[in-house]
Scaffold this motif. Structure first.
Motif, short mmCIF file in Angstrom:
data_model
loop_
_atom_site.label_atom_id
_atom_site.label_comp_id
_atom_site.label_asym_id
_atom_site.label_seq_id
_atom_site.Cartn_x
_atom_site.Cartn_y
_atom_site.Cartn_z
N SER A 20 0.83 -1.21 0.00
CA SER A 20 0.00 0.00 0.00
C SER A 20 0.86 1.26 0.00
O SER A 20 0.58 2.22 -0.72
CB SER A 20 -0.91 -0.01 1.23
OG SER A 20 -1.83 -1.06 1.16
N THR B 39 2.35 1.96 -3.32
CA THR B 39 1.31 2.33 -4.27
C THR B 39 0.85 3.77 -4.04
O THR B 39 0.68 4.55 -4.98
CB THR B 39 0.10 1.38 -4.14
OG1 THR B 39 0.54 0.04 -4.36
CG2 THR B 39 -0.97 1.72 -5.17
N THR C 207 -3.09 -1.47 -8.51
CA THR C 207 -2.27 -2.24 -7.59
C THR C 207 -2.87 -3.64 -7.43
O THR C 207 -4.07 -3.77 -7.13
CB THR C 207 -2.14 -1.58 -6.21
OG1 THR C 207 -1.45 -2.49 -5.33
CG2 THR C 207 -3.48 -1.23 -5.60
N THR D 148 -3.71 -3.06 -0.23
CA THR D 148 -5.05 -3.24 0.35
C THR D 148 -5.53 -2.07 1.21
O THR D 148 -6.67 -2.10 1.68
CB THR D 148 -5.09 -4.53 1.20
OG1 THR D 148 -3.98 -4.52 2.10
CG2 THR D 148 -5.03 -5.76 0.32
N THR E 162 -7.32 4.24 -2.84
CA THR E 162 -8.27 4.76 -3.82
C THR E 162 -9.13 5.89 -3.29
O THR E 162 -9.73 6.63 -4.07
CB THR E 162 -9.20 3.63 -4.33
OG1 THR E 162 -9.91 3.08 -3.22
CG2 THR E 162 -8.41 2.53 -5.01
N ARG F 290 -7.59 -1.20 -7.94
CA ARG F 290 -6.92 -2.38 -7.39
C ARG F 290 -7.70 -3.64 -7.77
O ARG F 290 -8.90 -3.56 -8.08
CB ARG F 290 -6.79 -2.27 -5.88
CG ARG F 290 -8.08 -2.37 -5.12
CD ARG F 290 -7.83 -2.27 -3.62
NE ARG F 290 -8.40 -1.08 -3.05
CZ ARG F 290 -7.81 -0.33 -2.12
NH1 ARG F 290 -6.64 -0.68 -1.65
NH2 ARG F 290 -8.40 0.73 -1.64
N SER G 50 -4.51 -8.69 -12.69
CA SER G 50 -4.40 -7.26 -12.98
C SER G 50 -4.21 -7.01 -14.47
O SER G 50 -4.76 -6.04 -15.03
CB SER G 50 -3.23 -6.64 -12.19
OG SER G 50 -3.49 -6.70 -10.81
N ASN H 4 -12.83 -0.18 -5.78
CA ASN H 4 -12.44 -1.43 -5.12
C ASN H 4 -13.21 -2.59 -5.72
O ASN H 4 -14.39 -2.44 -6.07
CB ASN H 4 -12.73 -1.36 -3.62
CG ASN H 4 -11.97 -0.26 -2.94
OD1 ASN H 4 -10.80 -0.05 -3.22
ND2 ASN H 4 -12.63 0.46 -2.05
#
Length: 408
Positions: free
Chosen positions: A130, A133, A149, A153, A158, A171, A342, A385
């Motif tokens: 995190s 990111t 990402t 988490t 975001t 993510r 991803s 998310n």
């Protein structure tokens, strides 16, 4: 967050090539696509040139959590290879440019600047953590380049403190509150414990985020927190704190950290006779855990994770076989799966957008619904998310076993 003036200075330095050697950069298509050079400014048609679509990978390829970045890179390479073999996206091949952020937030910023300004990518996959990111948020928004990402988490990746959404940040993993909530419900309902100790990395947003949601759910449903302790990343001797924790006689210990510290914590806890179940998040998902803790000490240790290679779901088993075929029989972990997902998430968005324009890609990412990927069926909510399930894994004699799956 990095100040804008600093970014401008770094961009100027990059323009003269002084930072050209920061991090280790590798580039190339996985199936023989064309190399690209020179491009438009970030926010234009980015790396979309004749025959190729250039995407960046800002990953922890060395440093403290290199295991994560290397695993994600393997998943990315497999997905790109499959897409290119199948003809690419809208007739264009994917090209990946990887940059090593060295498991460091400042290096992650430098890597993102290089990918956006020098390599002209249309989107970036990464980073693994995190913190690394979040080091790209301002750059992503300012340059209008989507960042995905696989495993960052923290809620704040975001969404900002004022509730606004970082428009270009996405993510493919679930967020910390969900992971901590799942762990608390598993401890109360499956393990039937009533008391718990929490032991966090006080310098990690990831660790603090999981612990906060665990504590809220655990206490709201009748559990009692008997001890709250903290360590700092790079610590290696946890015995005095573990002795205090043992003195509170917890039935359960929640340690939402990364494998480098938690592996040693598990080992030293068992040496001190602290035999209660220990649980963490996806930060424990590394082969290094067995090496650091030892197989016996890991018995009665659990983690929440994004998927399990032992899950009988046909989509997962298809991925597992393909991964083993490419990597000499290696069993794919969750970081492999999320790196793979991803790319599939990004490729689906580019295909639906009908363009490699970063803004159109961003809009398509935000509109993703019911996309079948390895780690579940992915729909993106209004905070960027994914809505999908979580798996709970248990270590048995040094091997991760799939225990159950928890839906949102």
């Amino acid at each position: 967050m990095m100040r804008k003036v600093s970014i401008l200075v770094l961009l100027a330095i990059l323009a003269f090539g002084v930072l050209a050697g920061c991090g280790t950069s590798t580039t190339g298509t996985t199936n023989g696509g064309n190399q690209t050079e020179g491009n438009t400014a970030p926010g234009g048609n980015g790396g979309a040139q004749a025959g190729t679509i250039k995407i960046g990978a800002n990953l922890e390829l060395s440093g403290g959590v290199s295991s994560y970045g290397q695993s994600i890179a393997e998943g990315i390479d497999l997905a790109v290879e499959e897409i290119n073999k199948a003809g690419g996206i809208n007739g264009q091949q994917l090209e990946v440019v990887k940059v090593d952020n060295k498991s460091d937030a400042a290096e992650s910023t430098n890597a993102a600047i290089k990918l956006m300004s020098q390599d002209k990518v249309v989107a970036i996959i990464g980073a693994a953590t995190s913190g690394n990111t979040k080091a790209m948020i301002q750059l992503s928004n300012d340059n209008k380049i989507p960042v995905i990402t696989p495993t960052g988490t923290a809620d704040s990746v975001t969404v900002n403190q004022d509730g606004s959404v970082n428009e270009y940040m996405f993510r493919t993993c679930f967020i910390d509150p969900f992971q901590g909530d799942v762990a608390a419900r598993f401890a109360l309902n499956d393990l039937k414990v009533k008391t718990a100790a929490i032991y966090i990395d006080s310098a990690s947003d990831y660790s603090k985020g999981l612990a906060a949601s665990f504590k809220e759910t655990f206490t709201k449903n009748g559990g009692q927190i008997v001890s709250e302790e903290a360590f700092v990343a790079k610590d290696t001797d946890f015995r005095s704190t573990l002795t205090r924790i043992k003195g509170t006689n917890p039935e359960f210990v929640y340690v939402p950290g990364y494998y480098e510290e938690v592996g040693l914590i598990v080992k030293q806890a068992r040496e001190l006779g602290l035999m209660a179940p220990i649980m963490g998040g996806d930060g424990l998902d590394s082969p290094k855990m067995v090496e650091l803790a030892g197989a016996d000490a890991l018995n009665n240790v659990f983690l929440t994770n994004h998927y399990s290679s032992k899950d009988p779901d046909p989509e997962i088993q298809k991925f597992v076989e393909a991964f083993k075929g490419k990597y000499n029989g290696k069993e794919p972990d969750a970081f492999n799966a999320l790196g793979y997902d991803s790319v599939k998430f990004l490729a689906d968005a580019i295909q639906r957008a009908g363009s490699a324009d970063p803004t159109k890609i961003k809009d398509a990412l935000a509109a993703t619904k019911d996309l079948k990927v390895v780690s579940g069926v992915l729909t993106i909510d209004e905070k960027h998310n994914p809505i999908k399930s979580a798996a709970i894994l248990e270590y048995k004699n040094g091997v991760q076993e799939f225990k159950t799956k928890v839906n949102p």
